[in-house]
Design an enzyme around this catalytic site. Structure first.
Site, PDB file in Angstrom:
ATOM      1  N   ASP A   1      10.305 -25.730 -14.233  1.00  0.00           N
ATOM      2  CA  ASP A   1      10.454 -24.504 -13.457  1.00  0.00           C
ATOM      3  C   ASP A   1       9.784 -23.346 -14.183  1.00  0.00           C
ATOM      4  O   ASP A   1       9.172 -22.477 -13.558  1.00  0.00           O
ATOM      5  CB  ASP A   1      11.941 -24.168 -13.260  1.00  0.00           C
TER       6      ASP A   1
ATOM      7  N   GLU B   1      24.221 -25.491 -20.446  1.00  0.00           N
ATOM      8  CA  GLU B   1      24.100 -26.640 -21.321  1.00  0.00           C
ATOM      9  C   GLU B   1      23.106 -26.349 -22.440  1.00  0.00           C
ATOM     10  O   GLU B   1      22.056 -25.764 -22.200  1.00  0.00           O
ATOM     11  CB  GLU B   1      23.614 -27.869 -20.539  1.00  0.00           C
TER      12      GLU B   1
ATOM     13  N   PHE C   1      23.448   8.264  -7.691  1.00  0.00           N
ATOM     14  CA  PHE C   1      23.406   6.909  -8.236  1.00  0.00           C
ATOM     15  C   PHE C   1      23.883   7.014  -9.683  1.00  0.00           C
ATOM     16  O   PHE C   1      23.106   6.884 -10.618  1.00  0.00           O
ATOM     17  CB  PHE C   1      21.984   6.357  -8.143  1.00  0.00           C
TER      18      PHE C   1
ATOM     19  N   LYS D   1      11.811 -27.437 -19.246  1.00  0.00           N
ATOM     20  CA  LYS D   1      12.095 -27.231 -17.830  1.00  0.00           C
ATOM     21  C   LYS D   1      10.825 -26.740 -17.144  1.00  0.00           C
ATOM     22  O   LYS D   1      10.358 -25.621 -17.398  1.00  0.00           O
ATOM     23  CB  LYS D   1      13.211 -26.206 -17.627  1.00  0.00           C
TER      24      LYS D   1
ATOM     25  N   ASP E   1      21.065  -8.036 -12.425  1.00  0.00           N
ATOM     26  CA  ASP E   1      20.473  -9.371 -12.528  1.00  0.00           C
ATOM     27  C   ASP E   1      19.538  -9.474 -13.735  1.00  0.00           C
ATOM     28  O   ASP E   1      19.426 -10.528 -14.363  1.00  0.00           O
ATOM     29  CB  ASP E   1      19.714  -9.727 -11.256  1.00  0.00           C
ATOM     30  N   LYS E   2      18.869  -8.367 -14.063  1.00  0.00           N
ATOM     31  CA  LYS E   2      17.969  -8.382 -15.211  1.00  0.00           C
ATOM     32  C   LYS E   2      18.723  -8.332 -16.531  1.00  0.00           C
ATOM     33  O   LYS E   2      18.257  -8.878 -17.539  1.00  0.00           O
ATOM     34  CB  LYS E   2      16.969  -7.226 -15.105  1.00  0.00           C
TER      35      LYS E   2
ATOM     36  N   LYS F   1      15.422   0.659  -9.313  1.00  0.00           N
ATOM     37  CA  LYS F   1      14.625  -0.213  -8.448  1.00  0.00           C
ATOM     38  C   LYS F   1      13.445   0.593  -7.928  1.00  0.00           C
ATOM     39  O   LYS F   1      13.518   1.815  -7.781  1.00  0.00           O
ATOM     40  CB  LYS F   1      15.447  -0.707  -7.252  1.00  0.00           C
TER      41      LYS F   1
ATOM     42  N   ARG G   1      18.158 -14.396 -10.142  1.00  0.00           N
ATOM     43  CA  ARG G   1      18.186 -13.939  -8.749  1.00  0.00           C
ATOM     44  C   ARG G   1      16.994 -13.053  -8.380  1.00  0.00           C
ATOM     45  O   ARG G   1      16.904 -12.596  -7.246  1.00  0.00           O
ATOM     46  CB  ARG G   1      19.483 -13.176  -8.467  1.00  0.00           C
ATOM     47  N   LYS G   2      16.077 -12.820  -9.303  1.00  0.00           N
ATOM     48  CA  LYS G   2      14.953 -11.938  -9.007  1.00  0.00           C
ATOM     49  C   LYS G   2      13.626 -12.683  -9.190  1.00  0.00           C
ATOM     50  O   LYS G   2      12.710 -12.228  -9.878  1.00  0.00           O
ATOM     51  CB  LYS G   2      15.004 -10.694  -9.906  1.00  0.00           C
TER      52      LYS G   2
ATOM     53  N   ASP H   1      27.372  -3.387  -9.590  1.00  0.00           N
ATOM     54  CA  ASP H   1      27.167  -4.674  -8.909  1.00  0.00           C
ATOM     55  C   ASP H   1      27.153  -5.777  -9.956  1.00  0.00           C
ATOM     56  O   ASP H   1      26.620  -5.595 -11.055  1.00  0.00           O
ATOM     57  CB  ASP H   1      25.827  -4.703  -8.163  1.00  0.00           C
ATOM     58  N   ALA H   2      27.698  -6.916  -9.608  1.00  0.00           N
ATOM     59  CA  ALA H   2      27.615  -8.069 -10.505  1.00  0.00           C
ATOM     60  C   ALA H   2      26.174  -8.555 -10.590  1.00  0.00           C
ATOM     61  O   ALA H   2      25.390  -8.425  -9.640  1.00  0.00           O
ATOM     62  CB  ALA H   2      28.521  -9.188 -10.006  1.00  0.00           C
TER      63      ALA H   2
ATOM     64  N   GLU I   1      23.094 -19.825 -18.088  1.00  0.00           N
ATOM     65  CA  GLU I   1      23.327 -18.892 -16.985  1.00  0.00           C
ATOM     66  C   GLU I   1      24.271 -17.798 -17.471  1.00  0.00           C
ATOM     67  O   GLU I   1      25.216 -18.078 -18.218  1.00  0.00           O
ATOM     68  CB  GLU I   1      23.961 -19.618 -15.793  1.00  0.00           C
TER      69      GLU I   1
ATOM     70  N   HIS J   1      18.889  -3.313 -14.291  1.00  0.00           N
ATOM     71  CA  HIS J   1      19.439  -3.890 -13.065  1.00  0.00           C
ATOM     72  C   HIS J   1      20.373  -5.040 -13.458  1.00  0.00           C
ATOM     73  O   HIS J   1      20.076  -5.804 -14.384  1.00  0.00           O
ATOM     74  CB  HIS J   1      18.304  -4.408 -12.178  1.00  0.00           C
TER      75      HIS J   1
ATOM     76  N   LYS K   1      15.937 -20.869 -19.562  1.00  0.00           N
ATOM     77  CA  LYS K   1      15.526 -22.272 -19.569  1.00  0.00           C
ATOM     78  C   LYS K   1      14.493 -22.524 -20.665  1.00  0.00           C
ATOM     79  O   LYS K   1      13.502 -21.797 -20.776  1.00  0.00           O
ATOM     80  CB  LYS K   1      14.915 -22.653 -18.219  1.00  0.00           C
TER      81      LYS K   1
END
Length: 394
Positions: free
Chosen positions: A276, A59, A235, A274, A20-21, A171, A249-250, A243-244, A46, A18, A270
């Site tokens: 998060d 960074e 597909f 961090k 995003d992955k 998906k 995002r997941k 798709d970008a 990123e 995918h 990260k």
């Protein structure tokens, strides 16, 4: 997600291909490269992926020589996922890096100095969760949604006929039926999987159906009319060419599939200063140990931090009415005692300053089985369970 009554609950997952992955995988590959060279490196990477283009930004603080290797490492990550298509190829993609030095203002707050311990890399809230729904102590809808895509990946990469002709982007969505708060079967399944142009949808449907049967418990398969494969038709164009994709995002796929709260912060790219990332791992570790110690059937833990401050501002425990003679406030205080929940304490306890993150980028960060050779997914260990029970019985 409530733990009582009869209801349906749905979780989705996405494959390593995918868009995003793909971005998450490249960001974590960058992180691993820096941690391999310097365990104290700082990384916030990123990644953007689109048609034959990859952009790295963010960074870093670490050995300068690492940056020279990043484009080749990104290509290797794309190759391992399986992309060598006209619109997105590990060989031909234009890959550029815009990584730059970490902000000195952030470094001052995070780094230890004199009597000041290392502080959190940002403010925020993080959640951990565990439930008895599966042996891995994960919510069942997400577990089966993830496992289905993992199995499709395995068949594809191993040359198994059940994966022949399928491509990396996919998906899944699994809806489970609950009776008296416990999962008893699958109500519906949705799978969209990229495929070669010459494949018929009937063939793909039968392949995916067999894989679902391989994954689900006996008798759990949904009715045929509730089994959807590529509902929109072909597909063929997929991945970053379709798709970008962007790092982070997941976040629900990465955690508990919507069955538990999420603090909002993403993980991939990260470094473990961090919170998060590292505090979300710690919260899962503690929640899993609470359930493994048989103190409750479900456990949600929230931690909160302020940038530059070493201690957590709060530790909250919710057993969702399943606690077994356990006071939640006392349990929260105890967890804060038996594990150092400062950023440094979490990193040391879970051994996070190592290049172990590329494998976390797809199929969830939680519920994974640690690889003894890699000593990864340490937050899935239940080595605190006995200590917890003993401390509560004092």
């Amino acid at each position: 997600m409530r733990n009582y009554g009869d209801f349906l609950f749905t979780s989705e997952s996405v494959s390593e291909g995918h868009p995003d992955k793909v971005a998450d995988r490249i960001s974590d590959t960058v992180l691993d490269a820096y941690l391999e060279a310097d365990p104290e490196a700082r990384v916030a990477c990123e990644t953007l992926v689109t048609t034959n283009r990859v952009v790295l930004a963010g960074e870093v603080r670490g050995p300068a020589a690492v940056e020279k290797t990043l484009i080749d490492r990104a290509r290797e990550a794309i190759k391992d996922i399986g992309y060598d298509q006209e619109g997105f190829s590990w060989k031909k993609a234009d890959i550029v890096s815009h990584l730059h030095a970490q902000s000195a203002d952030i470094a001052v707050g995070v780094d230890s100095a004199g009597e000041k311990d290392e502080g959190a890399g940002d403010q925020g809230i993080m959640f951990g969760f565990a439930t008895r729904e599966t042996p891995e102590l994960m919510p069942a809808p997400l577990f089966y949604a993830q496992t289905l895509l993992e199995r499709i990946r395995d068949y594809r990469k191993q040359g198994d006929p059940r994966g022949a002709g399928l491509l990396p982007d996919a998906k899944s969505q699994v809806t489970l039926r609950y009776v008296n708060g416990k999962p008893v079967g699958v109500n519906s399944i949705v799978v969209s999987t990229q495929h070669e142009a010459n494949m018929s949808q009937d063939t793909i449907r039968e392949m995916v159906k067999q894989t679902a049967r391989d994954v689900l418990p006996e008798g759990w398969m949904c009715p045929d009319h509730e089994f959807y494969v590529n509902p929109t038709g072909n597909f063929v164009i997929g991945g970053p060419d379709g798709d970008a994709g962007v790092t982070g995002r997941k976040i629900i796929v990465d955690t508990y599939g919507g069955a538990a709260p999420h603090g909002g912060g993403a993980f991939s790219g990260k470094d473990p200063t961090k919170v998060d990332r590292s505090a979300a791992y710690a919260a899962r570790y503690l929640a899993k140990n609470v359930v493994a110690a048989d103190l409750a059937d479900r456990c949600t833990i929230q931690l909160s931090y302020a940038i530059g401050v070493s201690r957590p501002l709060s530790v909250y425990v919710d057993l969702d009415g399943t606690g077994k003679d356990v006071d939640e406030a006392r349990l929260g205080a105890l967890l804060n005692e038996i594990m150092d929940l400062s950023p440094r304490g979490i990193r040391q306890h879970l051994r996070l300053n190592r290049p172990i993150y590329s494998k976390t980028a797809a199929y969830g960060h939680f519920g994974r089985i640690p690889d003894p050779a890699l000593d990864n997914f340490t937050w899935e260990n239940t080595d605190l369970a006995a200590k917890l029970k003993s401390a509560l019985n004092r």
